[in-house]
Design a protein around this motif. Structure first.
Motif, PDB file in Angstrom:
ATOM      1  N   GLY A  40       0.815  -1.214   0.000  1.00  0.00           N
ATOM      2  CA  GLY A  40       0.000   0.000   0.000  1.00  0.00           C
ATOM      3  C   GLY A  40       0.844   1.258   0.000  1.00  0.00           C
ATOM      4  O   GLY A  40       0.526   2.232  -0.693  1.00  0.00           O
ATOM      5  N   ALA A  41       1.933   1.252   0.761  1.00  0.00           N
ATOM      6  CA  ALA A  41       2.828   2.412   0.787  1.00  0.00           C
ATOM      7  C   ALA A  41       3.457   2.640  -0.583  1.00  0.00           C
ATOM      8  O   ALA A  41       3.527   3.779  -1.061  1.00  0.00           O
ATOM      9  N   ALA A  42       3.907   1.567  -1.205  1.00  0.00           N
ATOM     10  CA  ALA A  42       4.498   1.692  -2.539  1.00  0.00           C
ATOM     11  C   ALA A  42       3.468   2.195  -3.549  1.00  0.00           C
ATOM     12  O   ALA A  42       3.756   3.093  -4.347  1.00  0.00           O
ATOM     13  N   ALA A  43       2.277   1.640  -3.507  1.00  0.00           N
ATOM     14  CA  ALA A  43       1.224   2.071  -4.435  1.00  0.00           C
ATOM     15  C   ALA A  43       0.832   3.518  -4.171  1.00  0.00           C
ATOM     16  O   ALA A  43       0.646   4.300  -5.118  1.00  0.00           O
ATOM     17  N   GLY A  44       0.712   3.895  -2.908  1.00  0.00           N
ATOM     18  CA  GLY A  44       0.366   5.273  -2.580  1.00  0.00           C
ATOM     19  C   GLY A  44       1.418   6.249  -3.064  1.00  0.00           C
ATOM     20  O   GLY A  44       1.107   7.327  -3.564  1.00  0.00           O
ATOM     21  N   ALA A  45       2.686   5.873  -2.930  1.00  0.00           N
ATOM     22  CA  ALA A  45       3.773   6.732  -3.396  1.00  0.00           C
ATOM     23  C   ALA A  45       3.736   6.884  -4.913  1.00  0.00           C
ATOM     24  O   ALA A  45       3.908   7.983  -5.439  1.00  0.00           O
ATOM     25  N   VAL A  46       3.492   5.787  -5.608  1.00  0.00           N
ATOM     26  CA  VAL A  46       3.453   5.837  -7.069  1.00  0.00           C
ATOM     27  C   VAL A  46       2.258   6.655  -7.548  1.00  0.00           C
ATOM     28  O   VAL A  46       2.387   7.510  -8.434  1.00  0.00           O
ATOM     29  N   LEU A  47       1.103   6.420  -6.963  1.00  0.00           N
ATOM     30  CA  LEU A  47      -0.112   7.102  -7.416  1.00  0.00           C
ATOM     31  C   LEU A  47      -0.115   8.594  -7.114  1.00  0.00           C
ATOM     32  O   LEU A  47      -0.779   9.359  -7.807  1.00  0.00           O
ATOM     33  N   THR A  48       0.615   9.016  -6.084  1.00  0.00           N
ATOM     34  CA  THR A  48       0.617  10.438  -5.717  1.00  0.00           C
ATOM     35  C   THR A  48       1.928  11.121  -6.063  1.00  0.00           C
ATOM     36  O   THR A  48       2.170  12.239  -5.620  1.00  0.00           O
ATOM     37  N   GLY A  49       2.773  10.472  -6.819  1.00  0.00           N
ATOM     38  CA  GLY A  49       4.029  11.082  -7.232  1.00  0.00           C
ATOM     39  C   GLY A  49       5.040  11.223  -6.112  1.00  0.00           C
ATOM     40  O   GLY A  49       5.849  12.133  -6.114  1.00  0.00           O
ATOM     41  N   GLY A  50       4.998  10.351  -5.124  1.00  0.00           N
ATOM     42  CA  GLY A  50       5.954  10.378  -4.033  1.00  0.00           C
ATOM     43  C   GLY A  50       5.530  11.215  -2.847  1.00  0.00           C
ATOM     44  O   GLY A  50       6.324  11.480  -1.956  1.00  0.00           O
ATOM     45  N   SER A  51       4.284  11.623  -2.809  1.00  0.00           N
ATOM     46  CA  SER A  51       3.780  12.425  -1.694  1.00  0.00           C
ATOM     47  C   SER A  51       3.834  11.627  -0.395  1.00  0.00           C
ATOM     48  O   SER A  51       3.480  10.449  -0.360  1.00  0.00           O
ATOM     49  N   ALA A  52       4.275  12.284   0.680  1.00  0.00           N
ATOM     50  CA  ALA A  52       4.341  11.614   1.981  1.00  0.00           C
ATOM     51  C   ALA A  52       2.950  11.219   2.457  1.00  0.00           C
ATOM     52  O   ALA A  52       2.755  10.135   3.011  1.00  0.00           O
TER      53      ALA A  52
END
Length: 74
Positions: A40-52
């Motif tokens: 989920g962290a990896a997907a969230g980073a990819v989908l938001t362009g690396g947003s914390a």
């Protein structure tokens, strides 16, 4: 600057794998939670362009989903 970002991402992946390899004493449900949070962290980073915020949000949602996978139905 892009090389530095790539280095941090690779470092994060390596650390995640190292942390997950230490999960030998965990139950299957605990492992599912940890893996779900990582994915989920990896997907969230990819989908938001690396947003914390996207990374943390993805980890939270992934952890919840991972925890619920295979849950006994009563």
């Amino acid at each position: 600057m892009q090389i530095l970002n790539k280095t941090w991402r690779v470092t994060g992946i390596v650390l995640t794998v190292a942390c997950l390899s230490a999960c030998s004493n965990m139950s299957a449900r605990d492992k599912n939670t940890a893996v779900g949070a990582g994915v989920g962290a990896a997907a969230g980073a990819v989908l938001t362009g690396g947003s914390a915020v996207g990374t943390v949000g993805g980890a939270a949602v992934g952890g919840i989903i991972g925890n619920q996978v295979g849950k006994d139905k009563k």
